[in-house]
Design an enzyme around this catalytic site. Structure first.
Site, PDB file in Angstrom:
ATOM      1  N   TYR A 180      24.865  51.471  44.575  1.00  0.00           N
ATOM      2  CA  TYR A 180      24.526  52.899  44.022  1.00  0.00           C
ATOM      3  C   TYR A 180      24.562  54.051  45.219  1.00  0.00           C
ATOM      4  CZ  TYR A 180      23.209  50.521  39.558  1.00  0.00           C
ATOM      5  OH  TYR A 180      23.172  49.799  38.358  1.00  0.00           O
ATOM      6  N   LYS A 231      24.663  37.090  45.020  1.00  0.00           N
ATOM      7  CA  LYS A 231      26.046  36.461  44.701  1.00  0.00           C
ATOM      8  C   LYS A 231      26.537  35.947  46.151  1.00  0.00           C
ATOM      9  CE  LYS A 231      29.095  35.392  41.750  1.00  0.00           C
ATOM     10  NZ  LYS A 231      29.080  34.234  40.683  1.00  0.00           N
ATOM     11  N   ASP A 263      24.568  35.379  38.132  1.00  0.00           N
ATOM     12  CA  ASP A 263      25.177  35.029  36.924  1.00  0.00           C
ATOM     13  C   ASP A 263      24.332  33.852  36.368  1.00  0.00           C
ATOM     14  OD1 ASP A 263      26.127  33.365  38.976  1.00  0.00           O
ATOM     15  OD2 ASP A 263      28.310  33.171  38.205  1.00  0.00           O
ATOM     16  N   ASP A 287      18.655  46.357  38.250  1.00  0.00           N
ATOM     17  CA  ASP A 287      18.895  47.339  37.235  1.00  0.00           C
ATOM     18  C   ASP A 287      19.318  46.535  35.893  1.00  0.00           C
ATOM     19  OD1 ASP A 287      19.169  49.393  35.855  1.00  0.00           O
ATOM     20  OD2 ASP A 287      21.041  50.133  36.839  1.00  0.00           O
ATOM     21  N   ASP A 291      16.357  44.975  32.833  1.00  0.00           N
ATOM     22  CA  ASP A 291      16.745  45.309  31.423  1.00  0.00           C
ATOM     23  C   ASP A 291      16.628  44.179  30.463  1.00  0.00           C
ATOM     24  OD1 ASP A 291      16.432  47.832  31.871  1.00  0.00           O
ATOM     25  OD2 ASP A 291      18.591  48.416  31.350  1.00  0.00           O
TER      26      ASP A 291
END
Length: 406
Positions: A180, A231, A263, A287, A291
């Protein structure tokens, strides 16, 4: 001024008890708060923002005022424009005056930002850009997002009851690094003349080390289990992440560390969420996963968050968006903002008693059957945003200890 990470010594945010005081008739309450010469006083910056933000902030402010009054705490509020509201008023999503007020306060409570009206704005004129700049300006790098399935709302989860029941986890998300914020970023043209967009996922060792320590401290105060999500089988930034988290783990021999690819973590959160206690991960993974975790609880309208730095004021906000489709209709669920206010008291100001009063009042309100539309089920009482807030205030009042009665 404001919070620092040492406030993580406060007890972790979680709901385990569902018992609340019985509602017996009692005399009229006369509260004897501390006198002005001894009362603790705090300055709180309120950023209502857009959509349902002003509605839920108004409710949370009333709850903060009453909880503070009961505990002899003086809270002074300064409301400032932010997001789309600031764009309409000043032409920028984060006016300098707003950032200055936030920096000079003890804590910041944000409602929500964004909406269809500003979706087509250039990037630097989007409400979300203002939020990123606010986080940078306050130097908050650790985002704590609890996700607990309350017994009263277990049937609201889309997961089977036996899967959702008892879930109580905390996502610790790195907030100011990663893709970001990484550079270079932008648009260009490749060797074939094709238009491209590019971003950079980059982390320095110190950024990983500091968020790892926050996560280990958080896990130590919970169940002593930390899962680091990355990852590392593909991304170099994740390889460094895993290396640094593993190194920092030597400082916390009492915390059990595990690693999981993002994942797989996304899959495991819906397959067996109770295996997790504390999760630490980078900005973009956090993020998304936070959620996802929120929906295990039944509604994103129930979940608060705290963003903290090494020093200075913390930023507290519900994780839901501005919900422009229901803005101004008294349909919003204010409980996530109320619980964010509780986190503000606990983590931002160190006022644990006042925070726990609010948490207890939320439980009591749910026990009495009040529900907004997003968490409603047959047999309960459907109410709007304002009425839900009034019921939480009533629970706060009812649950004032007998010592406050003269």
């Amino acid at each position: 001024m404001g919070a620092s990470m040492q406030l993580l010594n406060a007890r972790p945010f979680r709901f385990h008890s569902t018992s609340v005081p019985q509602h017996h008739p009692r005399p009229v309450i006369i509260r004897c708060s501390a006198t002005s010469s001894t009362a603790k006083s705090y300055n709180i910056t309120l950023l209502p923002g857009d959509g349902i933000g002003p509605e839920v902030i108004s409710v949370a402010k009333n709850v903060l005022n009453l909880a503070g009054s009961i505990e002899g705490i003086e809270l002074k509020f300064n409301e400032m424009p932010m997001g789309g509201a600031a764009l309409d008023l000043t032409g920028v999503p984060l006016p300098e005056e707003t950032l200055t007020a936030a920096k000079q306060s003890h804590a910041v409570l944000l409602g929500a930002i964004g909406g269809y009206k500003w979706d087509k704005n250039e990037k630097h004129l989007k409400p979300e850009t203002g939020l990123l700049h606010l986080r940078q300006g306050l130097k908050v790098f650790a985002n704590l997002r609890p996700a607990s399935v309350l017994p009263q709302l277990v049937d609201a989860s889309t997961l089977k009851k036996e899967v959702a029941e008892g879930v109580d986890l905390m996502v610790v998300r790195e907030l100011t690094g990663g893709i970001y914020f990484g550079k270079p970023r932008g648009f260009g043209t490749d060797e074939n003349g094709q238009e491209i967009g590019f971003n950079t996922e980059v982390y320095a060792a110190y950024e990983i080390d500091r968020i790892a320590r926050i996560a280990f401290e958080t896990a130590r105060k919970r169940s002593g289990k930390l899962c680091s999500v990355d990852k590392a089988n593909v991304l170099e930034a994740s390889m460094l992440w895993r290396k640094r988290v593993t190194t920092i783990s030597a400082e916390y021999p009492d915390v059990e560390l595990s690693h999981m690819y993002v994942d797989n973590a996304a899959m495991q959160l819906v397959r067996n969420p109770k295996q997790f206690d504390t999760i630490v991960t980078n900005n973009i993974f956090g993020d998304i996963l936070s959620d996802e975790a929120s929906m295990i609880t039944g509604s994103i309208g129930m979940l608060p968050s705290a963003s903290l730095g090494a020093s200075g004021p913390g930023l507290f906000e519900p994780i839901h968006g501005s919900a422009p489709d229901i803005a101004g209709q008294d349909k919003a669920n204010p409980l996530a903002t109320i619980l964010s206010a509780a986190m503000l008291l606990k983590y931002g100001l160190g006022e644990v008693k006042a925070a726990e009063r609010i948490e207890l009042a939320v439980l009591d309100t749910l026990n009495r059957g009040f529900r907004t539309g997003d968490i409603y089920s047959a047999g309960n009482k459907l109410v709007g945003c304002k009425e839900m807030g009034e019921q939480v205030l009533k629970s706060l009042d009812i649950n004032t200890p007998a010592a406050s009665v003269l």
